[in-house]
Scaffold this motif. Structure first.
Motif, PDB file in Angstrom:
ATOM      1  N   TYR A  15       0.813  -1.211   0.000  1.00  0.00           N
ATOM      2  CA  TYR A  15       0.000   0.000   0.000  1.00  0.00           C
ATOM      3  C   TYR A  15       0.852   1.269   0.000  1.00  0.00           C
ATOM      4  O   TYR A  15       0.499   2.258  -0.657  1.00  0.00           O
ATOM      5  N   ILE A  30      -3.458  -8.043  -7.465  1.00  0.00           N
ATOM      6  CA  ILE A  30      -4.017  -6.691  -7.411  1.00  0.00           C
ATOM      7  C   ILE A  30      -3.001  -5.652  -7.897  1.00  0.00           C
ATOM      8  O   ILE A  30      -3.331  -4.488  -8.101  1.00  0.00           O
ATOM      9  N   PRO A  46      -7.076   4.488 -13.432  1.00  0.00           N
ATOM     10  CA  PRO A  46      -7.929   3.635 -12.585  1.00  0.00           C
ATOM     11  C   PRO A  46      -9.307   4.253 -12.340  1.00  0.00           C
ATOM     12  O   PRO A  46      -9.434   5.455 -12.146  1.00  0.00           O
ATOM     13  N   LYS A  47     -10.317   3.402 -12.362  1.00  0.00           N
ATOM     14  CA  LYS A  47     -11.674   3.808 -12.020  1.00  0.00           C
ATOM     15  C   LYS A  47     -12.045   3.126 -10.711  1.00  0.00           C
ATOM     16  O   LYS A  47     -11.901   1.911 -10.568  1.00  0.00           O
ATOM     17  N   SER A  48     -12.523   3.891  -9.773  1.00  0.00           N
ATOM     18  CA  SER A  48     -12.878   3.353  -8.465  1.00  0.00           C
ATOM     19  C   SER A  48     -14.371   3.538  -8.241  1.00  0.00           C
ATOM     20  O   SER A  48     -14.870   4.661  -8.164  1.00  0.00           O
ATOM     21  N   THR A  49     -15.110   2.428  -8.200  1.00  0.00           N
ATOM     22  CA  THR A  49     -16.542   2.498  -7.973  1.00  0.00           C
ATOM     23  C   THR A  49     -16.873   2.014  -6.557  1.00  0.00           C
ATOM     24  O   THR A  49     -16.079   1.338  -5.920  1.00  0.00           O
ATOM     25  N   HIS A  50     -18.063   2.364  -6.108  1.00  0.00           N
ATOM     26  CA  HIS A  50     -18.464   2.041  -4.742  1.00  0.00           C
ATOM     27  C   HIS A  50     -19.872   1.438  -4.737  1.00  0.00           C
ATOM     28  O   HIS A  50     -20.670   1.691  -5.632  1.00  0.00           O
ATOM     29  N   ARG A 102     -23.927   4.727  -2.619  1.00  0.00           N
ATOM     30  CA  ARG A 102     -23.964   5.962  -3.407  1.00  0.00           C
ATOM     31  C   ARG A 102     -24.876   6.997  -2.742  1.00  0.00           C
ATOM     32  O   ARG A 102     -25.799   6.647  -2.056  1.00  0.00           O
TER      33      ARG A 102
END
Length: 205
Positions: A102, A137, A198-202, A205
């Protein structure tokens, strides 16, 4: 070619060391430079998600993690070996890997990763899967062998009796060497694969 090897056992000369040393013999025969770092007997705390590494460029806790980081950046391959405790890796090693992966911002793509699990009897496949997740990852190809990368032994030194396990380690080292050399040639000819933003989705919402 350089390979960094992390021994996650608290026992410097235990069965995990035997597994790594079996790989090291092959690496040396193949002209690959190696370094074994004894991590399992160190006082390494877990990540606290403070985010300070994003500003400092290193972990806020200045221990073995920051010492290993430049070695990780310089190597072509990383071997992570752990004894099996309750069907999982040694907690000290997990803490090191959490913070190491990390807190380091360098590109880890195409560094070859290999995980090794050492146990009396069971839990090796769960530990093997756990350790491989750090590689997958990070865009690191995972080296395979002729069997899951495991060696068995209970008392110190018993691993030398596991002929199949040691053969698995030798095969793993040869396959890892081939991968590293092949990737080096491919990098020279084609470069690294294109990297998207990079696309970071959650889920919330």
């Amino acid at each position: 070619m350089k390979v960094l090897m992390l021994n996650g056992s608290p026992h410097k000369n235990g069965n995990t060391a035997i597994a790594l040393q079996e790989m090291e013999k092959v690496f040396q025969e193949e002209g690959v430079e190696t370094e074994i770092v004894q991590a399992g007997n160190q006082a390494i705390r877990g990540c606290i998600a403070c985010g300070a590494c994003r500003e400092k460029g290193k972990c806020v806790f200045d221990d073995l993690v920051n010492e290993v980081a430049p070695k990780f950046e310089a190597c072509d391959g990383l071997v992570v070996a752990s004894p099996v405790y309750y069907a999982s890796a040694n907690g000290t090693l997990v803490s090191l890997l959490d913070r190491l992966f990390y807190s380091t911002g360098f590109d880890k793509r195409m560094k070859v990763g290999a995980s090794v699990a050492v146990a009396r009897r069971g839990g090796t496949s769960a530990t093997f899967d756990e350790l491989n997740k750090y590689f997958t990852i990070s865009g690191m190809p995972v080296a395979s062998s002729q069997y899951w990368n495991s060696v068995h032994g209970r008392l110190p030194g018993e691993a030398v009796q596991d002929e199949e396990g040691l053969q698995t380690m030798r095969t793993l080292a040869r396959n890892m060497t081939f991968l590293m050399k092949s990737i080096a040639l491919g990098r020279e000819t084609y470069g690294l694969p294109e990297k998207e933003i990079p696309k970071s989705t959650h889920f919330i919402r």
